[in-house]
Design a protein around this motif. Structure first.
Motif, PDB file in Angstrom:
ATOM      1  N   VAL A 107      37.486  47.322  15.434  1.00  0.00           N
ATOM      2  CA  VAL A 107      37.460  46.450  14.259  1.00  0.00           C
ATOM      3  C   VAL A 107      36.080  45.809  14.148  1.00  0.00           C
ATOM      4  O   VAL A 107      35.453  45.475  15.154  1.00  0.00           O
ATOM      5  CB  VAL A 107      38.577  45.382  14.343  1.00  0.00           C
ATOM      6  N   VAL A 108      35.598  45.650  12.914  1.00  0.00           N
ATOM      7  CA  VAL A 108      34.307  45.038  12.631  1.00  0.00           C
ATOM      8  C   VAL A 108      34.538  43.747  11.850  1.00  0.00           C
ATOM      9  O   VAL A 108      35.297  43.734  10.875  1.00  0.00           O
ATOM     10  CB  VAL A 108      33.407  45.985  11.811  1.00  0.00           C
ATOM     11  N   VAL A 109      33.878  42.665  12.275  1.00  0.00           N
ATOM     12  CA  VAL A 109      33.974  41.380  11.570  1.00  0.00           C
ATOM     13  C   VAL A 109      32.689  41.181  10.763  1.00  0.00           C
ATOM     14  O   VAL A 109      31.607  41.058  11.337  1.00  0.00           O
ATOM     15  CB  VAL A 109      34.157  40.211  12.558  1.00  0.00           C
ATOM     16  N   PRO A 110      32.774  41.127   9.430  1.00  0.00           N
ATOM     17  CA  PRO A 110      31.577  41.026   8.594  1.00  0.00           C
ATOM     18  C   PRO A 110      31.181  39.578   8.316  1.00  0.00           C
ATOM     19  O   PRO A 110      31.424  39.046   7.222  1.00  0.00           O
ATOM     20  CB  PRO A 110      32.015  41.727   7.310  1.00  0.00           C
ATOM     21  N   ALA A 111      30.539  38.926   9.278  1.00  0.00           N
ATOM     22  CA  ALA A 111      30.084  37.540   9.098  1.00  0.00           C
ATOM     23  C   ALA A 111      28.700  37.549   8.457  1.00  0.00           C
ATOM     24  O   ALA A 111      27.727  37.024   8.991  1.00  0.00           O
ATOM     25  CB  ALA A 111      30.066  36.828  10.449  1.00  0.00           C
ATOM     26  N   VAL A 150      31.524  42.525  21.057  1.00  0.00           N
ATOM     27  CA  VAL A 150      30.158  42.984  20.819  1.00  0.00           C
ATOM     28  C   VAL A 150      29.602  42.201  19.639  1.00  0.00           C
ATOM     29  O   VAL A 150      30.287  41.997  18.636  1.00  0.00           O
ATOM     30  CB  VAL A 150      30.114  44.497  20.531  1.00  0.00           C
ATOM     31  N   TRP A 151      28.355  41.781  19.744  1.00  0.00           N
ATOM     32  CA  TRP A 151      27.702  40.997  18.696  1.00  0.00           C
ATOM     33  C   TRP A 151      26.449  41.735  18.255  1.00  0.00           C
ATOM     34  O   TRP A 151      25.557  42.001  19.074  1.00  0.00           O
ATOM     35  CB  TRP A 151      27.372  39.612  19.245  1.00  0.00           C
ATOM     36  N   ALA A 152      26.356  42.062  16.974  1.00  0.00           N
ATOM     37  CA  ALA A 152      25.209  42.789  16.432  1.00  0.00           C
ATOM     38  C   ALA A 152      24.494  41.935  15.393  1.00  0.00           C
ATOM     39  O   ALA A 152      25.124  41.452  14.448  1.00  0.00           O
ATOM     40  CB  ALA A 152      25.660  44.096  15.795  1.00  0.00           C
ATOM     41  N   ILE A 153      23.186  41.731  15.579  1.00  0.00           N
ATOM     42  CA  ILE A 153      22.394  40.959  14.626  1.00  0.00           C
ATOM     43  C   ILE A 153      21.162  41.751  14.229  1.00  0.00           C
ATOM     44  O   ILE A 153      20.668  42.585  14.986  1.00  0.00           O
ATOM     45  CB  ILE A 153      21.989  39.578  15.191  1.00  0.00           C
ATOM     46  N   ARG A 154      20.651  41.473  13.028  1.00  0.00           N
ATOM     47  CA  ARG A 154      19.467  42.183  12.552  1.00  0.00           C
ATOM     48  C   ARG A 154      18.190  41.664  13.201  1.00  0.00           C
ATOM     49  O   ARG A 154      17.242  42.408  13.397  1.00  0.00           O
ATOM     50  CB  ARG A 154      19.345  42.029  11.034  1.00  0.00           C
ATOM     51  N   GLY A 155      18.148  40.365  13.497  1.00  0.00           N
ATOM     52  CA  GLY A 155      16.941  39.750  14.029  1.00  0.00           C
ATOM     53  C   GLY A 155      16.643  40.161  15.455  1.00  0.00           C
ATOM     54  O   GLY A 155      17.482  40.740  16.158  1.00  0.00           O
ATOM     55  N   ASP A 160      41.522  34.995  11.854  1.00  0.00           N
ATOM     56  CA  ASP A 160      42.199  34.089  12.784  1.00  0.00           C
ATOM     57  C   ASP A 160      42.600  34.904  14.012  1.00  0.00           C
ATOM     58  O   ASP A 160      43.745  35.319  14.160  1.00  0.00           O
ATOM     59  CB  ASP A 160      43.419  33.479  12.102  1.00  0.00           C
ATOM     60  N   VAL A 161      41.644  35.121  14.897  1.00  0.00           N
ATOM     61  CA  VAL A 161      41.840  36.064  15.997  1.00  0.00           C
ATOM     62  C   VAL A 161      42.828  35.548  17.039  1.00  0.00           C
ATOM     63  O   VAL A 161      43.357  36.340  17.823  1.00  0.00           O
ATOM     64  CB  VAL A 161      40.498  36.417  16.672  1.00  0.00           C
ATOM     65  N   LEU A 162      43.090  34.248  17.054  1.00  0.00           N
ATOM     66  CA  LEU A 162      43.990  33.683  18.052  1.00  0.00           C
ATOM     67  C   LEU A 162      45.434  33.567  17.569  1.00  0.00           C
ATOM     68  O   LEU A 162      46.322  33.278  18.361  1.00  0.00           O
ATOM     69  CB  LEU A 162      43.492  32.300  18.483  1.00  0.00           C
ATOM     70  N   ALA A 163      45.664  33.797  16.273  1.00  0.00           N
ATOM     71  CA  ALA A 163      47.025  33.632  15.751  1.00  0.00           C
ATOM     72  C   ALA A 163      47.355  34.730  14.743  1.00  0.00           C
ATOM     73  O   ALA A 163      47.791  35.811  15.113  1.00  0.00           O
ATOM     74  CB  ALA A 163      47.188  32.240  15.133  1.00  0.00           C
ATOM     75  N   ARG A 164      47.106  34.486  13.463  1.00  0.00           N
ATOM     76  CA  ARG A 164      47.567  35.402  12.424  1.00  0.00           C
ATOM     77  C   ARG A 164      47.066  36.834  12.597  1.00  0.00           C
ATOM     78  O   ARG A 164      47.793  37.791  12.322  1.00  0.00           O
ATOM     79  CB  ARG A 164      47.150  34.885  11.040  1.00  0.00           C
ATOM     80  N   HIS A 165      45.815  36.991  13.033  1.00  0.00           N
ATOM     81  CA  HIS A 165      45.225  38.327  13.138  1.00  0.00           C
ATOM     82  C   HIS A 165      45.070  38.785  14.586  1.00  0.00           C
ATOM     83  O   HIS A 165      44.318  39.719  14.870  1.00  0.00           O
ATOM     84  CB  HIS A 165      43.864  38.349  12.435  1.00  0.00           C
ATOM     85  N   ARG A 166      45.797  38.153  15.465  1.00  0.00           N
ATOM     86  CA  ARG A 166      45.660  38.433  16.896  1.00  0.00           C
ATOM     87  C   ARG A 166      45.896  39.908  17.218  1.00  0.00           C
ATOM     88  O   ARG A 166      45.169  40.518  18.011  1.00  0.00           O
ATOM     89  CB  ARG A 166      46.657  37.563  17.670  1.00  0.00           C
ATOM     90  N   GLY A 167      46.883  40.509  16.585  1.00  0.00           N
ATOM     91  CA  GLY A 167      47.239  41.895  16.888  1.00  0.00           C
ATOM     92  C   GLY A 167      46.134  42.887  16.597  1.00  0.00           C
ATOM     93  O   GLY A 167      46.071  43.952  17.214  1.00  0.00           O
ATOM     94  N   ALA A 168      45.260  42.534  15.652  1.00  0.00           N
ATOM     95  CA  ALA A 168      44.168  43.440  15.304  1.00  0.00           C
ATOM     96  C   ALA A 168      43.033  43.395  16.314  1.00  0.00           C
ATOM     97  O   ALA A 168      42.168  44.285  16.316  1.00  0.00           O
ATOM     98  CB  ALA A 168      43.637  43.092  13.913  1.00  0.00           C
ATOM     99  N   PHE A 169      43.021  42.365  17.182  1.00  0.00           N
ATOM    100  CA  PHE A 169      41.904  42.173  18.103  1.00  0.00           C
ATOM    101  C   PHE A 169      42.304  42.241  19.571  1.00  0.00           C
ATOM    102  O   PHE A 169      41.471  42.584  20.413  1.00  0.00           O
ATOM    103  CB  PHE A 169      41.245  40.823  17.832  1.00  0.00           C
ATOM    104  N   ALA A 170      43.531  41.907  19.909  1.00  0.00           N
ATOM    105  CA  ALA A 170      43.952  41.850  21.310  1.00  0.00           C
ATOM    106  C   ALA A 170      43.867  43.222  21.974  1.00  0.00           C
ATOM    107  O   ALA A 170      44.410  44.213  21.471  1.00  0.00           O
ATOM    108  CB  ALA A 170      45.379  41.311  21.401  1.00  0.00           C
ATOM    109  N   GLY A 171      43.134  43.290  23.107  1.00  0.00           N
ATOM    110  CA  GLY A 171      43.007  44.523  23.851  1.00  0.00           C
ATOM    111  C   GLY A 171      42.159  45.576  23.175  1.00  0.00           C
ATOM    112  O   GLY A 171      42.199  46.754  23.547  1.00  0.00           O
ATOM    113  N   ARG A 172      41.364  45.165  22.182  1.00  0.00           N
ATOM    114  CA  ARG A 172      40.574  46.119  21.426  1.00  0.00           C
ATOM    115  C   ARG A 172      39.094  45.718  21.443  1.00  0.00           C
ATOM    116  O   ARG A 172      38.741  44.633  21.913  1.00  0.00           O
ATOM    117  CB  ARG A 172      41.086  46.196  19.983  1.00  0.00           C
ATOM    118  N   THR A 173      38.231  46.592  20.940  1.00  0.00           N
ATOM    119  CA  THR A 173      36.802  46.308  20.866  1.00  0.00           C
ATOM    120  C   THR A 173      36.453  45.816  19.471  1.00  0.00           C
ATOM    121  O   THR A 173      36.725  46.496  18.475  1.00  0.00           O
ATOM    122  CB  THR A 173      35.972  47.559  21.181  1.00  0.00           C
ATOM    123  N   ALA A 174      35.857  44.629  19.392  1.00  0.00           N
ATOM    124  CA  ALA A 174      35.455  44.039  18.119  1.00  0.00           C
ATOM    125  C   ALA A 174      33.938  43.917  18.080  1.00  0.00           C
ATOM    126  O   ALA A 174      33.319  43.444  19.037  1.00  0.00           O
ATOM    127  CB  ALA A 174      36.097  42.670  17.936  1.00  0.00           C
TER     128      ALA A 174
END
Length: 460
Positions: A302-306, A231-236, A188-202
């Motif tokens: 921080v890395v988001v494992p989608a 940043v968005w990383a995909i295998r394809g 929840d990058v806009l609320a609960r987990h905002r502090g982990a993402f704000a001003g940082r590289t994801a």
């Protein structure tokens, strides 16, 4: 059931499908024992309560559960409204779990560590079908207890076992050591987990619509918090599958989701890296470096494992299962849901007969029944447990009469990273119908249209 004692039917998991299973068992005069690993019912959905489902309420409630609730004066939500995960919990699952008939049979903080037969490992055959199950549970206070059951319905889902970031189905080298830099799959990058993402590289890893939602929400965060880099990383080799049909898409909301993401990439808000199969991660206190198989590197806070999910089969090692060798679903179901070829809109209705294993009176249902295939719908799970409850009660005719009505536009991504019911459009976005603003909202669906080339085979 072969075990004709007064033992209960163990239901593993108190999410939407597990609670629905309990409701159907109660209607059939069977006694459920509901075991939920989390501190509350629907603990997994609580982790993504900020996400709006693409399917409206009419497809997200179970008939037997609604009958239980209706007897208490419960007010059903508007059928065509699109709930968030939080709505699903607050307006449906919590009231359902709080009913005395359910609450008196529900154990939270009850982590199932193994299922077996009483006095038998999987190598023993004599009298196996008439021997009770033993479900070993580790409770939150540390107590380990064995429960006997006449049958077992595993509705534990897959949320706790995400797919790794590495290629070849294995964690990347260094992935475990970098765990402190890896977020939950749907933060929840806009609320609960905002502090982990704000001003940082994801760095968001994955080419499904859960990745798309996180990227879009991160773009909103970046507009409010200077220094936030996406940043968005995909295998394809291409992100075209995620972009979808854009303005030509038959579902406006789905098309706009892809169009919004494409625009973010084209204007530089999202930095896209294709062909980036992660081979290794190296972390220190400040950041983590992701290295691709071809030697390229990305540095992130921080890395988001989608990257999707897989079933936890360890607790079922002493049972006789028959699983599809590819997707780890029940063998007969596997070919119907293989993400190489199918979307959830193309899967035929199925029940106890197709979900059966050599282990009599044991069933895997819900998202876990789809194994590694990411195309599950709540409505599909509700029909599964209705059929299973009928089979356990000895009503074979009802068990075999399987019907499922899904939207004509029922579609999903072949790489959504989670249940087909999540996620949908960006938070708060609802499409208008052709009838204008006064019409019912159209289901916001994601992925590939039924009947067209789709799945991974469509990449070619």
């Amino acid at each position: 059931m072969a075990v004709t004692t007064t033992l209960p039917v163990a239901v593993i998991g108190a999410g939407p499908i597990g609670l629905a299973a309990a409701a159907h068992l109660l209607e059939r005069g069977l006694e459920p024992l509901i075991l939920e690993a989390g501190p509350t019912p629907a603990a997994a959905i609580e982790q993504w309560r900020h996400i709006r489902l693409f399917s409206p309420w009419q497809y997200n409630t179970d008939a037997a559960a609604v009958r239980l609730l209706a007897a208490t004066g419960w007010e059903a939500p508007e059928p065509t409204a699109l709930p968030t995960g939080g709505d699903l919990i607050d307006r449906y699952l919590t009231p359902l779990a709080s009913l005395p008939a359910i609450a008196s049979r529900l154990h939270t903080g009850a982590h199932v560590v193994a299922v077996t037969r009483l006095g038998m490992d999987k190598t023993h055959s004599r009298n196996r079908d008439t021997t009770p199950f033993v479900v070993r549970v580790e409770h939150a206070d540390g107590e380990v207890r064995d429960y006997r059951a006449a049958a077992v319905i595993d509705a534990s889902g897959t949320w706790s076992t995400r797919n790794p970031l590495g290629t070849s189905g294995l964690p990347a080298v260094g992935e475990a050591a970098a765990a402190g830099h890896i977020s939950s799959p749907l933060p929840d990058v806009l609320a609960r987990h905002r502090g982990a993402f704000a001003g940082r590289t994801a760095v968001v890893v994955g080419a499904g619509h859960s990745a798309a939602n996180t990227l879009i929400n991160l773009s909103e965060l970046a507009s409010e918090e200077p220094g936030t880099k996406i940043v968005w990383a995909i295998r394809g080799a291409s992100a075209a599958k995620v972009y979808g049909g854009g303005d030509a898409d038959g579902l406006a909301a789905r098309g706009q989701l892809g169009s919004r993401l494409r625009a973010l990439v084209e204007d530089g808000t999202v930095e896209l890296h294709t062909g980036f199969g992660i081979a290794g991660l190296a972390a220190d206190d400040a950041a983590v470096t992701l290295t691709a198989a071809d030697g390229r590197t990305l540095v992130a806070d921080v890395v988001v494992p989608a990257t999707g999910f897989r079933p936890n089969l360890d607790m079922l090692r002493e049972l006789r299962l028959e699983l599809d060798p590819g997707v780890e679903a029940p063998r007969e179901l596997g070919p119907l849901i293989d993400p190489e070829f199918h979307s959830c809109g193309t899967v035929e209705p199925h029940g106890a007969k197709m979900l059966a294993h050599p282990e009599q009176d044991f069933y895997i249902v819900g998202m876990k029944s789809y194994g590694r295939a990411p195309t599950f719908l709540l409505a599909t799970g509700y029909e599964q447990v209705r059929s299973v409850a009928a089979a356990l009660a000895g009503d074979r005719e009802a068990a075999d009469t399987v019907q499922l009505e899904l939207p004509e536009t029922g579609v999903c991504s072949s790489d959504i990273g989670t249940s087909c019911d999540v996620p949908a459009a960006a938070t708060g976005f609802v499409a208008e119908t052709s009838g204008g603003c006064c019409g019912a909202p159209e289901p916001v669906l994601v992925g590939f249209p039924t009947g067209l080339a789709h799945g991974r085979s469509g990449d070619n």
